[in-house]
Design a protein around this motif. Structure first.
Motif, PDB file in Angstrom:
ATOM      1  N   THR A 117       0.825  -1.224   0.000  1.00 24.38           N
ATOM      2  CA  THR A 117       0.000   0.000   0.000  1.00 24.38           C
ATOM      3  C   THR A 117       0.849   1.259   0.000  1.00 24.38           C
ATOM      4  O   THR A 117       0.317   2.353   0.162  1.00 24.38           O
ATOM      5  CB  THR A 117      -0.928   0.019   1.233  1.00 24.38           C
ATOM      6  OG1 THR A 117      -0.127  -0.042   2.427  1.00 24.38           O
ATOM      7  CG2 THR A 117      -1.896  -1.152   1.201  1.00 24.38           C
ATOM      8  N   GLY A 118       2.165   1.086  -0.158  1.00 21.40           N
ATOM      9  CA  GLY A 118       3.051   2.248  -0.171  1.00 21.40           C
ATOM     10  C   GLY A 118       4.492   1.773  -0.110  1.00 21.40           C
ATOM     11  O   GLY A 118       4.831   0.661  -0.554  1.00 21.40           O
ATOM     12  N   ALA A 119       5.363   2.614   0.434  1.00 21.76           N
ATOM     13  CA  ALA A 119       6.781   2.282   0.555  1.00 21.76           C
ATOM     14  C   ALA A 119       6.933   0.948   1.288  1.00 21.76           C
ATOM     15  O   ALA A 119       6.247   0.689   2.281  1.00 21.76           O
ATOM     16  CB  ALA A 119       7.521   3.387   1.288  1.00 21.76           C
ATOM     17  N   SER A 120       7.864   0.090   0.807  1.00 21.94           N
ATOM     18  CA  SER A 120       7.969  -1.275   1.333  1.00 21.94           C
ATOM     19  C   SER A 120       9.429  -1.648   1.582  1.00 21.94           C
ATOM     20  O   SER A 120      10.351  -1.047   1.028  1.00 21.94           O
ATOM     21  CB  SER A 120       7.339  -2.269   0.354  1.00 21.94           C
ATOM     22  OG  SER A 120       5.989  -1.955   0.104  1.00 21.94           O
ATOM     23  N   THR A 121       9.613  -2.683   2.439  1.00 18.27           N
ATOM     24  CA  THR A 121      10.949  -3.188   2.762  1.00 18.27           C
ATOM     25  C   THR A 121      10.954  -4.709   2.689  1.00 18.27           C
ATOM     26  O   THR A 121       9.902  -5.356   2.778  1.00 18.27           O
ATOM     27  CB  THR A 121      11.392  -2.748   4.163  1.00 18.27           C
ATOM     28  OG1 THR A 121      10.457  -3.283   5.129  1.00 18.27           O
ATOM     29  CG2 THR A 121      11.430  -1.230   4.288  1.00 18.27           C
ATOM     30  N   LEU A 122      12.173  -5.300   2.556  1.00 21.27           N
ATOM     31  CA  LEU A 122      12.371  -6.753   2.571  1.00 21.27           C
ATOM     32  C   LEU A 122      13.490  -7.076   3.548  1.00 21.27           C
ATOM     33  O   LEU A 122      14.565  -6.471   3.500  1.00 21.27           O
ATOM     34  CB  LEU A 122      12.717  -7.276   1.178  1.00 21.27           C
ATOM     35  CG  LEU A 122      13.055  -8.774   1.112  1.00 21.27           C
ATOM     36  CD1 LEU A 122      11.831  -9.621   1.448  1.00 21.27           C
ATOM     37  CD2 LEU A 122      13.613  -9.146  -0.248  1.00 21.27           C
ATOM     38  N   ASN A 123      13.213  -8.065   4.421  1.00 20.14           N
ATOM     39  CA  ASN A 123      14.226  -8.557   5.364  1.00 20.14           C
ATOM     40  C   ASN A 123      14.514 -10.010   4.988  1.00 20.14           C
ATOM     41  O   ASN A 123      13.690 -10.900   5.193  1.00 20.14           O
ATOM     42  CB  ASN A 123      13.705  -8.462   6.796  1.00 20.14           C
ATOM     43  CG  ASN A 123      14.797  -8.749   7.817  1.00 20.14           C
ATOM     44  OD1 ASN A 123      15.844  -9.308   7.494  1.00 20.14           O
ATOM     45  ND2 ASN A 123      14.549  -8.380   9.061  1.00 20.14           N
ATOM     46  N   TRP A 124      15.722 -10.249   4.402  1.00 20.33           N
ATOM     47  CA  TRP A 124      16.090 -11.579   3.877  1.00 20.33           C
ATOM     48  C   TRP A 124      16.954 -12.295   4.908  1.00 20.33           C
ATOM     49  O   TRP A 124      18.028 -11.825   5.262  1.00 20.33           O
ATOM     50  CB  TRP A 124      16.813 -11.396   2.558  1.00 20.33           C
ATOM     51  CG  TRP A 124      17.241 -12.669   1.856  1.00 20.33           C
ATOM     52  CD1 TRP A 124      16.968 -13.943   2.210  1.00 20.33           C
ATOM     53  CD2 TRP A 124      18.023 -12.736   0.665  1.00 20.33           C
ATOM     54  NE1 TRP A 124      17.509 -14.820   1.334  1.00 20.33           N
ATOM     55  CE2 TRP A 124      18.162 -14.109   0.357  1.00 20.33           C
ATOM     56  CE3 TRP A 124      18.585 -11.784  -0.166  1.00 20.33           C
ATOM     57  CZ2 TRP A 124      18.878 -14.526  -0.744  1.00 20.33           C
ATOM     58  CZ3 TRP A 124      19.286 -12.206  -1.275  1.00 20.33           C
ATOM     59  CH2 TRP A 124      19.431 -13.569  -1.567  1.00 20.33           C
ATOM     60  N   ASP A 183      16.807 -12.440   8.053  1.00 18.69           N
ATOM     61  CA  ASP A 183      17.128 -11.619   9.234  1.00 18.69           C
ATOM     62  C   ASP A 183      18.400 -10.811   9.074  1.00 18.69           C
ATOM     63  O   ASP A 183      19.128 -10.542  10.040  1.00 18.69           O
ATOM     64  CB  ASP A 183      17.229 -12.505  10.494  1.00 18.69           C
ATOM     65  CG  ASP A 183      15.921 -13.197  10.817  1.00 18.69           C
ATOM     66  OD1 ASP A 183      14.863 -12.569  10.604  1.00 18.69           O
ATOM     67  OD2 ASP A 183      15.954 -14.352  11.275  1.00 18.69           O
ATOM     68  N   LYS A 184      18.689 -10.411   7.847  1.00 22.98           N
ATOM     69  CA  LYS A 184      19.879  -9.576   7.614  1.00 22.98           C
ATOM     70  C   LYS A 184      19.535  -8.078   7.660  1.00 22.98           C
ATOM     71  O   LYS A 184      20.349  -7.238   7.318  1.00 22.98           O
ATOM     72  CB  LYS A 184      20.496  -9.907   6.254  1.00 22.98           C
ATOM     73  CG  LYS A 184      21.098 -11.303   6.199  1.00 22.98           C
ATOM     74  CD  LYS A 184      22.164 -11.506   7.258  1.00 22.98           C
ATOM     75  CE  LYS A 184      22.866 -12.849   7.124  1.00 22.98           C
ATOM     76  NZ  LYS A 184      21.997 -13.949   7.571  1.00 22.98           N
ATOM     77  N   GLY A 185      18.314  -7.749   8.089  1.00 25.74           N
ATOM     78  CA  GLY A 185      17.923  -6.346   8.210  1.00 25.74           C
ATOM     79  C   GLY A 185      16.987  -5.909   7.094  1.00 25.74           C
ATOM     80  O   GLY A 185      17.157  -6.321   5.938  1.00 25.74           O
TER      81      GLY A 185
END
Length: 630
Positions: A116-123, A125-127
């Protein structure tokens, strides 16, 4: 036996050769010498098997190690995972796990929930790292569809979407919208377009009005860098402009009055006014006559004007000259009323074609009278007689009455009663606590209510004092304070104090007249008329916003009355906004006539009642502002 076997060297007899026993013995001995024993053969076979297996394991290990290294190299090959977590904050896990988040690693993910907007990915548990478009911009809502498969590559800071290099053009310009000769791309990135909008010079010009003609300037279609178009009047028009008025930069030299101006007619009551219409004489002996009015539109009919008259014992509410109806009300009935004298409080409220008033015959009651036909509705609920009762001005949908309850020398409680405007049912009884102590001048209290139901109470009284009242004691006293209360009453939430002096022998300040001030409300502005002949205006926080001089006509303080055109009338002066004087009725009672009441209708019309003799009063339509037509 000239021939031998190739491997063991055993003599080979010829086909027609006779072989001796010795020769056969030698051949068998050669076979025995070269043949392997069963145990020896097994040992050699076992050794050969062991060697072969070792070589095979070594080769397989090398292959597995190379494969593991390849799988762990996430820059050369791309693992796959389905995201979890919440929309916009995605996590992904792969096996083998990502050893380190370094520049160049990539992952293919299947999105489980649309962003629904700006997004992040944590692969692994590397941040959490931001997911960005190839141009570095933040992904927008819907860019990551639920069920969509996307490849992301880490650039050392963010995960960059792969395969989204094309920028979609969504322009809506046409060739005519772009300056001629300038190029642009619209919706197709492969087609360069050229604008056709004309380019024009500055449009600066001066247009002078010299007479009846209207000067114009045509503005060509297309682009212009700007400019100023100035309109001005020709100096030759100055004689046509009202003297001293400035229009279009030209100062008028014409007559002092222009068409449409209103001329105020000042009435002298020492003689019968010449520019008035005289009504029928109405009897009045000891009590004041008051006028009340209602008109949906003052410029048109219907127009209703009623008057309050008292004799020694009776109350009349009657139509006056100029009304659009013919009726009268004599001693309107009062629930539980008794006694020989009936009166009516002069401070009333005109609202929506009705007059709301309190009348008293032994007990008091709230009434509603209809201007068009004189029909009266009674509340049926008695109002306590103790303390003064008034209908107060309000700007919300309800009707309010106020009662000032004295407590010895401290009238510390103001009771505000709230009534339904149609049924006159009592809606609420609101008690406002007045701080401090003061003398018993309860008539000095007045109140009003704004459109949100907030209550404003003013206390203004002046008693100059004199000797001979009680053992020649001098008891001068004055106070002027305003308070604001919540719609539920209680303690005040704002206050404004102009000053006070306790009762003692010290004279009051010069210029104060005996009597009581009043407060009112119009268009959300709070007004107070005090005993120093001053009108003040306040905002809803009781901050002073204006002041002006007034002329008090009564010792009990001038009521602040609302006019039909959104102004207020105090005595014979009319104000708008923050005490801006807009009209003065100019009434100066002579020695023979005394003014009972005057109401301002609008900028052209007022009505007045004044005494003709000791036993009668006349009403006049005061056309106090005529317009110049030609």
């Amino acid at each position: 036996m000239p021939e031998q076997s190739a491997r063991l060297g055993i003599p080979l007899p010829l086909g027609n050769e006779n072989v001796s026993r010795q020769a056969i013995r030698e051949m068998l001995q050669a076979v025995d010498d070269h043949a392997e024993t069963i145990a020896g053969s097994q040992a050699k076979a076992n050794a050969a098997e062991t060697s072969a297996k070792a070589h095979a394991d070594s080769a397989a290990g090398a292959v597995n190690n190379a494969l593991a290294a390849h799988k762990a190299d996430f820059t050369q090959q791309i693992p796959y995972a389905v995201t979890v977590g919440s929309a916009n904050t995605y996590t992904a896990s792969t096996t083998p796990a990502l050893p380190a988040l370094v520049t160049g690693v990539a992952i293919t993910v299947k999105i489980h929930a649309v962003n629904t907007g700006a997004s992040t990915l944590n692969w692994n548990d590397k941040g959490a790292k931001a997911i960005r478009n190839p141009d570095g911009t933040t992904v927008a809502s819907g860019d990551l569809a639920s069920g969509g498969v996307y490849t992301l590559r880490y650039d050392g800071t963010n995960f960059i979407l792969q395969g989204k290099g094309e920028v979609k053009l969504t322009g809506d310009a046409a060739d005519a919208n772009v300056l001629s000769g300038k190029t642009y791309y619209n919706t197709d990135s492969k087609i360069k377009r050229t604008g056709t909008m004309p380019s024009n010079p500055s449009q600066t010009a001066t247009l002078q009005i010299t007479g009846s003609a209207k000067p114009t300037k045509a503005i060509p279609a297309g682009y212009t860098p700007g400019g100023t178009i100035t309109a001005e009047l020709a100096p030759a028009l100055a004689p046509l402009i009202k003297k001293s008025s400035i229009i279009g930069g030209i100062t008028g030299t014409g007559p002092s009055y222009a068409i449409g101006d209103a001329l105020s007619i000042v009435l002298s009551l020492g003689s019968v006014p010449t520019l008035t219409e005289q009504g029928t004489a109405s009897y009045s002996s000891n009590f004041i006559n008051r006028l009340y009015f209602y008109a949906p539109n003052i410029e048109t009919t219907p127009r209703y004007i009623i008057a309050l008259r008292h004799t020694n014992y009776d109350l009349y509410i009657v139509n006056m000259s100029g009304s659009s109806a013919n009726w009268s009300v004599y001693n309107p009935a009062i629930t539980n009323g008794s006694g020989s004298y009936q009166s009516m409080q002069y401070q009333c409220m005109t609202k929506n074609g009705y007059l709301y008033y309190i009348t008293t015959r032994g007990v008091s009651e709230l009434h509603r009278l209809q201007f068009s036909n004189g029909a009266v509705i009674r509340s049926g609920t008695n109002i306590a007689v103790a303390g003064n009762n008034y209908v107060i001005y309000s700007e919300d949908a309800f009707i309010y009455t106020s009662r000032y309850v004295a407590n010895s020398t401290n009238p510390n409680t103001i009771v505000i009663e709230k009534w339904h405007p149609d049924t006159l049912a009592r809606v609420a009884t609101i008690t406002c606590t007045i701080p401090g102590t003061r003398d018993t001048w309860e008539s000095g209290f007045s109140a009003c209510v704004d459109s949100a139901g907030y209550i404003y109470i003013g206390y203004n009284t002046c008693q100059s004092g004199y000797s001979g009242r009680c053992c020649s004691v001098f008891w001068a006293y004055w106070e002027n304070t305003l308070w604001k209360f919540n719609p539920s009453g209680g303690n005040h939430i704002a206050t404004y104090t102009l000053g006070s002096k306790p009762r003692n022998s010290t004279p009051n300040p010069t210029g104060m007249a005996n009597g009581y001030g009043r407060i009112g409300i119009c268009n959300g502005i709070i007004y107070q008329a005090d005993r120093t002949n001053t009108l003040r205006s306040f905002n809803s926080s009781l901050q002073l916003t204006g002041s002006a001089g007034i002329v008090q006509g009564r010792a009990d303080g001038e009521e602040i009355r609302n006019t039909l055109d959104g102004k207020i009338q105090v005595g014979y002066r009319v104000f708008s906004g923050n005490c801006n004087l807009v009209s003065e009725l100019g009434v100066s009672p002579g020695s023979y006539y005394s003014v009972y009441d005057i109401i301002y209708m609008n900028s052209q019309l007022a009505y007045g009642v004044w005494q003709y003799s000791s036993s009668s009063a006349y009403m006049y339509i005061i056309r106090h502002a005529y317009k110049i037509i030609n």
